[in-house]
Write a protein that holds these residues in place. Structure first.
Motif, mmCIF file in Angstrom:
data_model
loop_
_atom_site.group_PDB
_atom_site.id
_atom_site.type_symbol
_atom_site.label_atom_id
_atom_site.label_comp_id
_atom_site.label_asym_id
_atom_site.label_seq_id
_atom_site.Cartn_x
_atom_site.Cartn_y
_atom_site.Cartn_z
ATOM 1 N N HIS A 64 -2.775 -3.248 -4.131
ATOM 2 C CA HIS A 64 -2.379 -2.985 -2.561
ATOM 3 C C HIS A 64 -2.612 -1.512 -2.339
ATOM 4 C CE1 HIS A 64 0.752 -6.281 -1.890
ATOM 5 N NE2 HIS A 64 -0.326 -6.677 -2.738
ATOM 6 N N ALA A 65 -2.935 -0.597 -2.921
ATOM 7 C CA ALA A 65 -2.924 0.688 -2.730
ATOM 8 C C ALA A 65 -4.192 1.788 -3.079
ATOM 9 C CB ALA A 65 -1.791 1.405 -3.750
ATOM 10 N N LEU A 66 -5.186 1.209 -3.261
ATOM 11 C CA LEU A 66 -6.521 2.073 -3.289
ATOM 12 C C LEU A 66 -6.579 3.122 -2.162
ATOM 13 C CD1 LEU A 66 -9.071 2.549 -4.815
ATOM 14 C CD2 LEU A 66 -10.323 1.200 -3.415
ATOM 15 N N GLY A 67 -6.719 4.393 -2.422
ATOM 16 C CA GLY A 67 -6.706 5.271 -1.206
ATOM 17 C C GLY A 67 -5.332 5.797 -0.822
ATOM 18 N N ALA A 68 -4.028 5.357 -1.296
ATOM 19 C CA ALA A 68 -2.851 5.739 -1.006
ATOM 20 C C ALA A 68 -2.553 6.926 -1.720
ATOM 21 C CB ALA A 68 -1.573 4.711 -1.220
ATOM 22 N N THR A 69 -1.614 7.657 -1.018
ATOM 23 C CA THR A 69 -1.143 9.033 -1.913
ATOM 24 C C THR A 69 0.220 9.190 -1.782
ATOM 25 O OG1 THR A 69 -1.187 10.282 0.336
ATOM 26 C CG2 THR A 69 -3.145 10.303 -1.012
ATOM 27 N N ASP A 74 -13.567 5.447 3.206
ATOM 28 C CA ASP A 74 -12.914 6.397 4.094
ATOM 29 C C ASP A 74 -12.854 5.502 5.362
ATOM 30 O OD1 ASP A 74 -12.643 8.294 2.227
ATOM 31 O OD2 ASP A 74 -14.541 9.514 2.921
ATOM 32 N N THR A 75 -13.813 5.039 5.906
ATOM 33 C CA THR A 75 -13.803 4.102 7.097
ATOM 34 C C THR A 75 -12.877 3.031 7.184
ATOM 35 O OG1 THR A 75 -16.117 4.898 7.584
ATOM 36 C CG2 THR A 75 -15.245 2.833 8.770
ATOM 37 N N ILE A 76 -12.613 2.228 5.867
ATOM 38 C CA ILE A 76 -11.611 1.178 5.593
ATOM 39 C C ILE A 76 -10.340 1.592 5.918
ATOM 40 C CG2 ILE A 76 -10.844 -0.532 3.832
ATOM 41 C CD1 ILE A 76 -14.180 -0.825 3.315
ATOM 42 N N LEU A 77 -10.017 2.949 5.071
ATOM 43 C CA LEU A 77 -8.640 3.365 5.121
ATOM 44 C C LEU A 77 -8.240 3.903 6.607
ATOM 45 C CD1 LEU A 77 -8.757 5.388 1.755
ATOM 46 C CD2 LEU A 77 -7.449 3.215 2.287
ATOM 47 N N ALA A 78 -9.353 4.438 7.338
ATOM 48 C CA ALA A 78 -8.946 4.805 8.390
ATOM 49 C C ALA A 78 -8.644 3.848 9.661
ATOM 50 C CB ALA A 78 -10.080 5.691 9.081
ATOM 51 N N LYS A 79 -9.386 2.907 9.545
ATOM 52 C CA LYS A 79 -9.286 1.485 10.358
ATOM 53 C C LYS A 79 -7.806 0.756 9.947
ATOM 54 C CE LYS A 79 -13.978 0.101 11.577
ATOM 55 N NZ LYS A 79 -13.519 0.098 13.214
ATOM 56 N N ARG A 80 -7.708 0.601 8.915
ATOM 57 C CA ARG A 80 -6.448 -0.237 8.346
ATOM 58 C C ARG A 80 -4.983 0.874 9.058
ATOM 59 N NH1 ARG A 80 -5.776 -3.925 4.709
ATOM 60 N NH2 ARG A 80 -7.578 -4.924 4.049
ATOM 61 N N ARG A 81 -5.120 2.135 8.915
ATOM 62 C CA ARG A 81 -4.208 3.165 9.163
ATOM 63 C C ARG A 81 -4.153 3.328 10.704
ATOM 64 N NH1 ARG A 81 -5.888 7.111 4.220
ATOM 65 N NH2 ARG A 81 -4.279 6.526 2.702
ATOM 66 N N GLU A 82 -5.070 3.144 11.428
ATOM 67 C CA GLU A 82 -5.145 2.990 13.009
ATOM 68 C C GLU A 82 -4.546 1.988 13.502
ATOM 69 O OE1 GLU A 82 -8.372 2.468 16.485
ATOM 70 O OE2 GLU A 82 -9.115 3.064 14.713
ATOM 71 N N TYR A 83 -4.876 0.743 12.745
ATOM 72 C CA TYR A 83 -4.355 -0.601 13.112
ATOM 73 C C TYR A 83 -3.123 -0.665 13.095
ATOM 74 C CZ TYR A 83 -9.285 -2.185 13.669
ATOM 75 O OH TYR A 83 -10.531 -2.401 14.229
ATOM 76 N N TYR A 102 6.595 11.487 2.561
ATOM 77 C CA TYR A 102 5.939 12.198 1.359
ATOM 78 C C TYR A 102 4.852 11.291 1.051
ATOM 79 C CZ TYR A 102 9.636 9.800 -1.097
ATOM 80 O OH TYR A 102 10.434 9.013 -1.765
ATOM 81 N N SER A 103 4.544 10.053 1.451
ATOM 82 C CA SER A 103 3.511 9.000 0.971
ATOM 83 C C SER A 103 2.778 8.819 2.095
ATOM 84 C CB SER A 103 4.278 7.800 0.599
ATOM 85 O OG SER A 103 4.807 7.980 -0.572
ATOM 86 N N ASN A 104 1.474 8.594 1.966
ATOM 87 C CA ASN A 104 0.527 8.059 3.051
ATOM 88 C C ASN A 104 0.140 6.669 2.518
ATOM 89 O OD1 ASN A 104 -1.088 7.762 5.188
ATOM 90 N ND2 ASN A 104 -2.616 9.277 4.569
ATOM 91 N N SER A 105 0.569 5.446 3.227
ATOM 92 C CA SER A 105 0.310 4.224 2.834
ATOM 93 C C SER A 105 -1.427 3.829 2.950
ATOM 94 C CB SER A 105 1.184 3.269 3.525
ATOM 95 O OG SER A 105 0.838 1.891 3.183
ATOM 96 N N SER A 106 -1.844 3.011 2.024
ATOM 97 C CA SER A 106 -3.050 2.561 2.267
ATOM 98 C C SER A 106 -3.358 1.216 3.210
ATOM 99 C CB SER A 106 -4.015 2.218 1.069
ATOM 100 O OG SER A 106 -3.244 1.183 0.207
ATOM 101 N N TRP A 107 -2.075 0.657 3.486
ATOM 102 C CA TRP A 107 -1.918 -0.465 4.437
ATOM 103 C C TRP A 107 -2.740 -1.635 4.260
ATOM 104 C CZ3 TRP A 107 2.283 -0.633 7.490
ATOM 105 C CH2 TRP A 107 2.982 0.578 8.029
ATOM 106 N N GLY A 148 0.670 -1.032 -0.108
ATOM 107 C CA GLY A 148 -0.020 -0.021 -0.162
ATOM 108 C C GLY A 148 0.698 1.233 0.035
ATOM 109 N N GLN A 149 2.218 1.117 0.012
ATOM 110 C CA GLN A 149 3.044 2.386 0.088
ATOM 111 C C GLN A 149 3.527 2.417 -1.520
ATOM 112 O OE1 GLN A 149 6.890 4.367 2.321
ATOM 113 N NE2 GLN A 149 6.800 2.114 2.476
ATOM 114 N N PRO A 150 3.306 3.829 -1.877
ATOM 115 C CA PRO A 150 3.614 4.184 -3.274
ATOM 116 C C PRO A 150 5.107 4.094 -3.708
ATOM 117 C CG PRO A 150 1.961 5.662 -2.289
ATOM 118 C CD PRO A 150 2.417 4.958 -1.370
ATOM 119 N N ALA A 151 5.515 3.853 -4.759
ATOM 120 C CA ALA A 151 6.721 3.569 -5.437
ATOM 121 C C ALA A 151 7.191 5.007 -5.544
ATOM 122 C CB ALA A 151 6.834 2.920 -6.512
#
Length: 400
Positions: free
Chosen positions: A172-177, A270-279, A301-306, A147-150
């Protein structure tokens, strides 16, 4: 003193009474209702919900176009076709990925060329890509691993310099930035997977997003046997029922049933991404001071979608290897996994002539990583159980 009864592996009581998988879908009544609505409608295969789902994904990631497919693998196959990959073409990609990434190159008669990974992020290394580019190179397929961008600034710059197409396997990366830009709008084409363990699911399914109209039209044609009914593209226009097969394609269409589920799932992205990042954050906090394991490195500089949470074993601090620790965690009913065996080490690729030693960082990393359970339907107790289990097992195998 540590006794052998300390671990479930040796007859002790496991941390959990039931098995916790490493990944699992999250479905609710709204998802069931969305699918039921399609099942009682006029369309269950190719209908209007597919376009709605495509529009939802395109809008979410900031791309002009999106094309749905029956699987992520089908989508990658289509992307390689749209990129005109053919025999004698080489495509550079990473070995730390599921086999579908490089298989899609072979489906189009191209040759996968494996570049080594960054030893911290486990993503394809731009420095490793550079010396592999030659006159035969047609494209680069990146993988946003876990989920971490290249590193897209450097990769896209190299691609532009040499006239290469960049396809992003973002399964792996829907919602990653990446630098505040959502994955799905950076590469020439980006693939998302909707397998049950991914961020959202359609059962099986995939999507390609792109800002290139030519690629978009080729993707649409490829998923439908290369057939078109578009009057502006037909070579003959006399009969109102007429259609033409103008290219070679496959039946890679998604169904309205799948699309309805995916569209419903997007309502909670949004809830799914928030939970993954929280965990993931809680795992980091629990493990970051343990000398025996290395927690995932994240680019600032990246925000993984985990999609995955991977620990790396510090072998210098442990008296046993990965296999013993993996088995011990399983005995604790923690569904660990390993992602991935370097693709070129599989027997099929060995038969093609690929040899061990091509990507030393990838091979070394593979020997030391373990994937822990991470999915939004996990409870706080599930999370605590994993943390307790990991600490219990690592403590037993620690040299101290």
């Amino acid at each position: 003193m540590k006794s052998k009864d300390h671990l479930a592996l040796h007859g002790g009581k496991p941390v959990r009474d039931s098995y916790l998988p490493y990944g699992k879908q999250w479905l609710d009544e709204e998802d069931v209702k969305a699918v039921t609505n399609v099942l009682t409608s006029d369309y269950i295969t190719t209908g209007p919900v597919i376009s709605e789902f495509e529009d939802a994904i395109a809008s979410f990631v900031g791309a002009k176009y999106a094309v749905a497919f029956s699987s992520g693998t089908a989508a990658l196959h289509a992307a390689c076709f749209a990129a005109r990959i053919k025999e004698s073409d080489e495509v550079i990609t990473t070995p730390i990925t599921f086999a579908a990434t490089s298989n899609s190159i072979l489906y189009n008669n191209g040759t996968p060329v494996f570049a080594d990974i960054h030893p911290q992020t486990y993503n394809i290394s731009p420095k490793a890509i550079k010396p592999l580019i030659n006159k035969k190179t047609k494209a680069i397929i990146t993988v946003d691993f876990t989920g971490q961008p290249a590193e897209y600034d450097e990769i896209m710059s190299q691609a532009k310099k040499h006239g290469l197409i960049v396809i992003d396997d973002a399964a792996h990366a829907l919602g990653a930035t990446y630098k505040d830009q959502l994955i799905g709008s950076i590469a020439d084409m980006t693939m998302f997977s909707f397998h049950p363990v991914k961020h959202i699911t359609t059962g099986e399914g995939g999507m390609i997003t792109t800002n290139n109209k030519e690629y978009y039209e080729k993707l649409l044609s490829f998923r439908n046997h290369g057939i078109t009914r578009n009057p502006m593209k037909l070579q003959r226009r006399n009969e109102p029922w007429y259609y033409e097969m103008q290219d070679f394609g496959f039946n890679y269409r998604m169904t309205d049933i799948q699309a309805a589920l995916g569209l419903s799932q997007m309502q909670k992205i949004d809830t799914i991404l928030a939970k993954r990042r929280e965990y993931a954050k809680k795992y980091n906090h629990a493990f970051e001071k343990m000398d025996e394991i290395i927690t995932p490195f994240q680019q600032t500089y990246s925000n993984s979608s985990w999609h995955l949470y991977i620990i790396r074993l510090n072998s210098s601090k442990l008296k046993s290897g990965r296999t013993e620790i993996f088995k011990a965690l399983q005995k604790e009913n923690i569904g660990v996994n390993v992602h991935y065996i370097p693709v070129y080490l599989h027997p099929f690729y060995q038969k093609l002539g690929y040899q061990k030693g091509v990507c030393p960082h990838a091979e070394q990393t593979y020997q030391k990583i373990i994937t822990l359970p991470l999915f939004p339907k996990m409870s706080e107790q599930d999370l605590d159980d994993v943390i307790t289990g990991v600490k219990k097992v690592i403590s037993y195998y620690s040299i101290y």
